[in-house]
Motif scaffolding. Structure first.
Motif, PDB file in Angstrom:
ATOM      1  N   ILE A  71       0.856  -1.190   0.000  1.00 43.99           N
ATOM      2  CA  ILE A  71       0.000   0.000   0.000  1.00 43.99           C
ATOM      3  C   ILE A  71       0.893   1.242   0.000  1.00 43.99           C
ATOM      4  O   ILE A  71       1.720   1.421   0.880  1.00 43.99           O
ATOM      5  N   ASN A  72       0.722   2.058  -1.018  1.00 44.38           N
ATOM      6  CA  ASN A  72       1.536   3.254  -1.179  1.00 44.38           C
ATOM      7  C   ASN A  72       0.637   4.473  -0.984  1.00 44.38           C
ATOM      8  O   ASN A  72      -0.231   4.748  -1.819  1.00 44.38           O
ATOM      9  N   THR A  73       0.835   5.190   0.113  1.00 41.88           N
ATOM     10  CA  THR A  73      -0.046   6.310   0.449  1.00 41.88           C
ATOM     11  C   THR A  73       0.286   7.580  -0.328  1.00 41.88           C
ATOM     12  O   THR A  73      -0.542   8.493  -0.375  1.00 41.88           O
ATOM     13  N   ILE A  74       1.453   7.660  -0.927  1.00 47.14           N
ATOM     14  CA  ILE A  74       1.788   8.824  -1.756  1.00 47.14           C
ATOM     15  C   ILE A  74       1.130   8.692  -3.125  1.00 47.14           C
ATOM     16  O   ILE A  74       0.432   9.580  -3.591  1.00 47.14           O
ATOM     17  N   HIS A  75       1.341   7.560  -3.767  1.00 51.29           N
ATOM     18  CA  HIS A  75       0.799   7.351  -5.109  1.00 51.29           C
ATOM     19  C   HIS A  75      -0.609   6.752  -5.087  1.00 51.29           C
ATOM     20  O   HIS A  75      -1.253   6.643  -6.122  1.00 51.29           O
ATOM     21  N   ARG A  76      -1.047   6.341  -3.895  1.00 52.31           N
ATOM     22  CA  ARG A  76      -2.386   5.823  -3.644  1.00 52.31           C
ATOM     23  C   ARG A  76      -2.706   4.591  -4.490  1.00 52.31           C
ATOM     24  O   ARG A  76      -3.734   4.520  -5.148  1.00 52.31           O
ATOM     25  N   HIS A  77      -1.806   3.618  -4.442  1.00 54.66           N
ATOM     26  CA  HIS A  77      -2.076   2.346  -5.104  1.00 54.66           C
ATOM     27  C   HIS A  77      -1.622   1.189  -4.226  1.00 54.66           C
ATOM     28  O   HIS A  77      -0.876   1.384  -3.262  1.00 54.66           O
ATOM     29  N   ALA A  78      -2.123  -0.004  -4.560  1.00 55.87           N
ATOM     30  CA  ALA A  78      -1.765  -1.213  -3.811  1.00 55.87           C
ATOM     31  C   ALA A  78      -1.992  -2.427  -4.695  1.00 55.87           C
ATOM     32  O   ALA A  78      -2.785  -2.397  -5.641  1.00 55.87           O
ATOM     33  N   GLU A  79      -1.298  -3.496  -4.344  1.00 52.69           N
ATOM     34  CA  GLU A  79      -1.496  -4.788  -4.998  1.00 52.69           C
ATOM     35  C   GLU A  79      -2.536  -5.576  -4.202  1.00 52.69           C
ATOM     36  O   GLU A  79      -2.600  -5.479  -2.976  1.00 52.69           O
ATOM     37  N   ILE A  80      -3.351  -6.361  -4.899  1.00 51.43           N
ATOM     38  CA  ILE A  80      -4.334  -7.210  -4.238  1.00 51.43           C
ATOM     39  C   ILE A  80      -4.047  -8.667  -4.573  1.00 51.43           C
ATOM     40  O   ILE A  80      -3.592  -8.977  -5.688  1.00 51.43           O
ATOM     41  N   GLN A  81      -4.266  -9.535  -3.599  1.00 52.18           N
ATOM     42  CA  GLN A  81      -4.090 -10.986  -3.770  1.00 52.18           C
ATOM     43  C   GLN A  81      -5.245 -11.693  -3.080  1.00 52.18           C
ATOM     44  O   GLN A  81      -5.781 -11.191  -2.091  1.00 52.18           O
ATOM     45  N   ILE A  82      -5.586 -12.870  -3.590  1.00 47.88           N
ATOM     46  CA  ILE A  82      -6.661 -13.646  -2.964  1.00 47.88           C
ATOM     47  C   ILE A  82      -6.343 -15.126  -3.070  1.00 47.88           C
ATOM     48  O   ILE A  82      -5.742 -15.579  -4.043  1.00 47.88           O
ATOM     49  N   ILE A  83      -6.726 -15.852  -2.028  1.00 49.39           N
ATOM     50  CA  ILE A  83      -6.680 -17.324  -2.043  1.00 49.39           C
ATOM     51  C   ILE A  83      -7.995 -17.798  -1.445  1.00 49.39           C
ATOM     52  O   ILE A  83      -8.382 -17.370  -0.360  1.00 49.39           O
ATOM     53  N   ILE A  84      -8.660 -18.693  -2.165  1.00 49.96           N
ATOM     54  CA  ILE A  84      -9.882 -19.321  -1.656  1.00 49.96           C
ATOM     55  C   ILE A  84      -9.543 -20.778  -1.366  1.00 49.96           C
ATOM     56  O   ILE A  84      -8.971 -21.474  -2.218  1.00 49.96           O
ATOM     57  N   ASP A  85      -9.871 -21.228  -0.165  1.00 46.58           N
ATOM     58  CA  ASP A  85      -9.645 -22.619   0.219  1.00 46.58           C
ATOM     59  C   ASP A  85     -10.326 -23.539  -0.785  1.00 46.58           C
ATOM     60  O   ASP A  85     -11.434 -23.256  -1.247  1.00 46.58           O
TER      61      ASP A  85
END
Length: 177
Positions: A71-85
């Protein structure tokens, strides 16, 4: 489906996922962590403001994890990841979990963009991400190493304004021009 913050009591579920080669290959991460290592990582990262981890629950059962990382608060972006059992796959939880994580990123963290990496051969995941509104921004050739070979990966992105249009978020009275 419900999401809530990851807690220490969830670590046995995370341990099972982190020790699955096939699951970690989808995240392009090395599998196999000891429970002690996982506990230390949890303690070290519990206050890290560049990460948010949520448990996805179905009827009170642990069904997966959605994470906002880098999470980058200057550029206001983030990576998302998900795992479903695996026992909860095919129930629409990946899409619902992603949407919940994205809503949190845009509506709580005030992010401008959320991005992800996905193996070009993971057609099911690519389909879900496109359905949510992610756009392919490029293809990273032989960028990740998993299961003994290099994998091409799409980088996909979603902007807050596009997500809000797609979910038809009502405009508040004070936001009308």
């Amino acid at each position: 489906m419900n999401i809530r913050p990851l807690e220490k009591k969830d670590l046995p579920h995370i341990y099972r996922q982190k020790n699955s080669r096939s699951v970690m290959a989808l995240w392009f991460e090395e599998p196999y962590n000891s429970f002690d290592e996982l506990s230390l990582l949890y303690d070290r990262h519990v206050l890290d403001q560049t990460e948010r981890r949520f448990v996805i629950e179905k009827n009170g059962d642990f069904a997966g994890v959605v994470e906002l990382m880098e999470i980058n608060t200057i550029h206001r972006h983030a990576e998302i990841q998900i795992i479903i059992d695996s026992k909860f796959q095919g129930h629409g939880l990946a899409q619902a979990g992603m949407q919940a994580g994205i809503e949190y990123g845009f509506n709580v963290l005030n992010l401008h963009k959320i991005y992800l990496y996905v193996d070009v051969d993971n057609a099911a995941a690519v389909h879900i991400y496109q359905k949510i509104g992610f756009q392919t921004e490029g293809c990273l050739k032989q960028h990740f190493y998993a299961e003994g070979e290099y994998h091409d990966s799409y980088m996909m992105g979603l902007f807050a304004k596009d997500f809000r249009k797609s979910v038809k978020v009502p405009v508040k009275a004070d936001e009308k021009a």
